[in-house]
Design an enzyme around this catalytic site. Sequence first.
Site, PDB file in Angstrom:
ATOM      1  N   LYS A 113       0.831  -1.294  -0.021  1.00 33.72           N
ATOM      2  CA  LYS A 113      -0.005  -0.094   0.072  1.00 33.72           C
ATOM      3  C   LYS A 113       0.846   1.222   0.002  1.00 33.72           C
ATOM      4  O   LYS A 113       2.090   1.177   0.324  1.00 33.72           O
ATOM      5  CB  LYS A 113      -0.793  -0.021   1.105  1.00 33.72           C
ATOM      6  CG  LYS A 113      -1.917  -0.995   1.339  1.00 33.72           C
ATOM      7  CD  LYS A 113      -3.020  -0.971   2.294  1.00 33.72           C
ATOM      8  CE  LYS A 113      -4.069  -2.352   2.367  1.00 33.72           C
ATOM      9  NZ  LYS A 113      -4.851  -1.911   3.456  1.00 33.72           N
ATOM     10  N   TYR A 154     -12.584  -2.353  -3.767  1.00 31.29           N
ATOM     11  CA  TYR A 154     -13.007  -2.463  -2.576  1.00 31.29           C
ATOM     12  C   TYR A 154     -14.351  -2.711  -2.401  1.00 31.29           C
ATOM     13  O   TYR A 154     -15.155  -2.579  -1.388  1.00 31.29           O
ATOM     14  CB  TYR A 154     -12.455  -1.649  -1.541  1.00 31.29           C
ATOM     15  CG  TYR A 154     -11.096  -1.997  -1.077  1.00 31.29           C
ATOM     16  CD1 TYR A 154     -10.614  -2.887  -0.424  1.00 31.29           C
ATOM     17  CD2 TYR A 154     -10.033  -0.940  -0.858  1.00 31.29           C
ATOM     18  CE1 TYR A 154      -9.401  -3.300   0.098  1.00 31.29           C
ATOM     19  CE2 TYR A 154      -8.859  -0.800  -0.364  1.00 31.29           C
ATOM     20  CZ  TYR A 154      -8.668  -2.137   0.248  1.00 31.29           C
ATOM     21  OH  TYR A 154      -7.195  -2.253   0.702  1.00 31.29           O
ATOM     22  N   PHE A 210     -16.213   3.167   6.838  1.00 26.64           N
ATOM     23  CA  PHE A 210     -14.624   3.415   6.445  1.00 26.64           C
ATOM     24  C   PHE A 210     -14.401   3.201   4.986  1.00 26.64           C
ATOM     25  O   PHE A 210     -13.367   3.476   4.508  1.00 26.64           O
ATOM     26  CB  PHE A 210     -13.679   2.544   7.252  1.00 26.64           C
ATOM     27  CG  PHE A 210     -13.681   0.949   7.076  1.00 26.64           C
ATOM     28  CD1 PHE A 210     -12.995   0.297   5.957  1.00 26.64           C
ATOM     29  CD2 PHE A 210     -14.571   0.032   8.104  1.00 26.64           C
ATOM     30  CE1 PHE A 210     -13.351  -1.148   5.998  1.00 26.64           C
ATOM     31  CE2 PHE A 210     -14.742  -1.329   7.793  1.00 26.64           C
ATOM     32  CZ  PHE A 210     -13.865  -1.841   6.969  1.00 26.64           C
ATOM     33  N   ARG A 268      -2.414 -14.405   4.878  1.00 20.88           N
ATOM     34  CA  ARG A 268      -3.006 -13.583   5.960  1.00 20.88           C
ATOM     35  C   ARG A 268      -2.263 -13.809   7.183  1.00 20.88           C
ATOM     36  O   ARG A 268      -2.264 -12.713   8.089  1.00 20.88           O
ATOM     37  CB  ARG A 268      -4.487 -14.007   6.070  1.00 20.88           C
ATOM     38  CG  ARG A 268      -4.973 -13.417   4.435  1.00 20.88           C
ATOM     39  CD  ARG A 268      -6.635 -13.580   4.536  1.00 20.88           C
ATOM     40  NE  ARG A 268      -7.414 -13.064   5.622  1.00 20.88           N
ATOM     41  CZ  ARG A 268      -7.505 -11.596   5.403  1.00 20.88           C
ATOM     42  NH1 ARG A 268      -7.337 -11.006   4.390  1.00 20.88           N
ATOM     43  NH2 ARG A 268      -8.304 -11.155   6.450  1.00 20.88           N
ATOM     44  N   THR A 328      -5.511  -6.872  10.868  1.00 20.95           N
ATOM     45  CA  THR A 328      -5.336  -5.693  10.034  1.00 20.95           C
ATOM     46  C   THR A 328      -5.234  -4.380  10.716  1.00 20.95           C
ATOM     47  O   THR A 328      -4.514  -3.805  10.324  1.00 20.95           O
ATOM     48  CB  THR A 328      -7.302  -5.744  10.021  1.00 20.95           C
ATOM     49  OG1 THR A 328      -7.782  -6.830   9.322  1.00 20.95           O
ATOM     50  CG2 THR A 328      -7.410  -4.329   9.044  1.00 20.95           C
ATOM     51  N   ARG A 334       2.490  -6.437   9.258  1.00 19.22           N
ATOM     52  CA  ARG A 334       1.615  -5.450   9.519  1.00 19.22           C
ATOM     53  C   ARG A 334       2.383  -4.732  11.063  1.00 19.22           C
ATOM     54  O   ARG A 334       2.427  -3.684  11.425  1.00 19.22           O
ATOM     55  CB  ARG A 334       0.266  -5.567   9.666  1.00 19.22           C
ATOM     56  CG  ARG A 334      -0.366  -5.673   8.353  1.00 19.22           C
ATOM     57  CD  ARG A 334      -1.864  -6.068   8.458  1.00 19.22           C
ATOM     58  NE  ARG A 334      -2.510  -6.025   7.250  1.00 19.22           N
ATOM     59  CZ  ARG A 334      -3.556  -6.506   6.879  1.00 19.22           C
ATOM     60  NH1 ARG A 334      -4.028  -7.413   7.557  1.00 19.22           N
ATOM     61  NH2 ARG A 334      -4.181  -6.296   5.678  1.00 19.22           N
ATOM     62  N   ASN A 336      -1.985   0.225   6.725  1.00 19.28           N
ATOM     63  CA  ASN A 336      -1.319  -1.107   7.399  1.00 19.28           C
ATOM     64  C   ASN A 336      -0.647  -1.836   6.471  1.00 19.28           C
ATOM     65  O   ASN A 336      -0.256  -3.064   6.485  1.00 19.28           O
ATOM     66  CB  ASN A 336      -2.696  -1.858   8.098  1.00 19.28           C
ATOM     67  CG  ASN A 336      -3.564  -2.341   6.945  1.00 19.28           C
ATOM     68  OD1 ASN A 336      -3.271  -2.124   5.690  1.00 19.28           O
ATOM     69  ND2 ASN A 336      -4.563  -3.227   7.042  1.00 19.28           N
ATOM     70  N   HIS A 355      -2.170  -5.409   1.652  1.00 21.92           N
ATOM     71  CA  HIS A 355      -3.669  -6.174   1.448  1.00 21.92           C
ATOM     72  C   HIS A 355      -3.305  -7.693   1.028  1.00 21.92           C
ATOM     73  O   HIS A 355      -2.284  -7.861   0.260  1.00 21.92           O
ATOM     74  CB  HIS A 355      -4.403  -5.340   0.473  1.00 21.92           C
ATOM     75  CG  HIS A 355      -5.652  -6.078  -0.034  1.00 21.92           C
ATOM     76  ND1 HIS A 355      -6.641  -6.290   0.757  1.00 21.92           N
ATOM     77  CD2 HIS A 355      -5.459  -6.993  -1.052  1.00 21.92           C
ATOM     78  CE1 HIS A 355      -7.471  -6.831   0.195  1.00 21.92           C
ATOM     79  NE2 HIS A 355      -7.104  -7.580  -0.874  1.00 21.92           N
ATOM     80  N   GLU A 357      -9.873 -10.508  -7.617  1.00 22.47           N
ATOM     81  CA  GLU A 357      -8.716  -9.643  -7.109  1.00 22.47           C
ATOM     82  C   GLU A 357      -7.559  -9.643  -8.363  1.00 22.47           C
ATOM     83  O   GLU A 357      -7.036  -8.714  -8.688  1.00 22.47           O
ATOM     84  CB  GLU A 357      -8.121  -9.444  -5.630  1.00 22.47           C
ATOM     85  CG  GLU A 357      -9.304  -9.024  -4.820  1.00 22.47           C
ATOM     86  CD  GLU A 357      -8.936  -9.116  -3.226  1.00 22.47           C
ATOM     87  OE1 GLU A 357      -9.660  -8.721  -2.564  1.00 22.47           O
ATOM     88  OE2 GLU A 357      -7.512  -9.308  -3.107  1.00 22.47           O
TER      89      GLU A 357
HETATM   90  P1  CMP Z   1      -7.410  -4.703   3.821  1.00 20.20           P
HETATM   91  O1  CMP Z   1      -6.787  -6.046   4.045  1.00 20.20           O
HETATM   92  O2  CMP Z   1      -6.771  -4.048   2.697  1.00 20.20           O
HETATM   93  O3  CMP Z   1      -9.078  -4.641   3.639  1.00 20.20           O
HETATM   94  C1  CMP Z   1      -9.769  -3.470   3.700  1.00 20.20           C
HETATM   95  C2  CMP Z   1      -8.956  -2.627   4.442  1.00 20.20           C
HETATM   96  O4  CMP Z   1      -9.875  -1.591   5.404  1.00 20.20           O
HETATM   97  C3  CMP Z   1      -8.433  -3.145   5.684  1.00 20.20           C
HETATM   98  O5  CMP Z   1      -7.054  -3.608   5.255  1.00 20.20           O
HETATM   99  C4  CMP Z   1      -7.867  -1.689   6.412  1.00 20.20           C
HETATM  100  O6  CMP Z   1      -6.755  -1.079   6.057  1.00 20.20           O
HETATM  101  C5  CMP Z   1      -9.142  -0.782   6.265  1.00 20.20           C
HETATM  102  N1  CMP Z   1      -9.893  -0.485   7.274  1.00 20.20           N
HETATM  103  C6  CMP Z   1     -10.112   0.640   7.842  1.00 20.20           C
HETATM  104  N2  CMP Z   1     -10.935   0.639   9.100  1.00 20.20           N
HETATM  105  C7  CMP Z   1     -11.156  -0.596   9.241  1.00 20.20           C
HETATM  106  C8  CMP Z   1     -11.885  -1.345  10.193  1.00 20.20           C
HETATM  107  N3  CMP Z   1     -12.660  -0.759  11.150  1.00 20.20           N
HETATM  108  N4  CMP Z   1     -12.129  -2.955   9.837  1.00 20.20           N
HETATM  109  C9  CMP Z   1     -11.416  -3.415   9.031  1.00 20.20           C
HETATM  110  N5  CMP Z   1     -10.828  -2.702   7.846  1.00 20.20           N
HETATM  111  C10 CMP Z   1     -10.838  -1.554   8.134  1.00 20.20           C
END
Ligand code: CMP
Length: 136
Positions: A12, A52, A60, A88, A94, A105, A115, A118, A129
């Site tokens: 990212k 997304y 969010f 993962r 996350t 992360r 973070n 992805h 994806e």
């Molecule tokens: P990612 O794995 O890229 O998938 C969705 C993204 O939403 C996640 O990583 C986070 O960076 C972002 N995000 C922001 N707020 C939240 C939240 N409250 N819960 C989960 N993902 C979040």
Amino acid sequence: MSNIEQTLSIIKPDAVERNLEEQIKTIFKDNGFVILKEKKLKLEKNEAEQFYKVHETKPFYNDLCEYLSSGTIIVMVLERENAIKYNRDLMGATDPNKAKDGTIRKLFGKSIDKNSVHGSDSPENAKTEIDFFFKN
Ligand code: CMP
């Protein structure tokens, strides 16, 4: 029985900005991933919204799409045994504050938005994806 899978990984904007590309790729390679395809690009906001889409009802969503389209990203197709789950686990939770020691992360993430990486969360999403970035 072997279960070789492919998963989509994104480095990212926060990690690209801090020049963490090579360090993160080294972690993937040291963990047995082969980087089958990769490209560096910047998404438009509407493209991030499409990527997304599974999160479109989340509070969010807008910030997430703003953020993913805010700078250069590196997208990769990673392959190994059980790639989706393995990636993962390697990325960690996350929220970097909740991620275990040694995860990507935990090492590099700044916040739940920034973070650093992805990774696809299921075989279905991995296919969608990968197609999003690499079809044709
Ligand atoms: P990612 O794995 O890229 O998938 C969705 C993204 O939403 C996640 O990583 C986070 O960076 C972002 N995000 C922001 N707020 C939240 C939240 N409250 N819960 C989960 N993902 C979040």
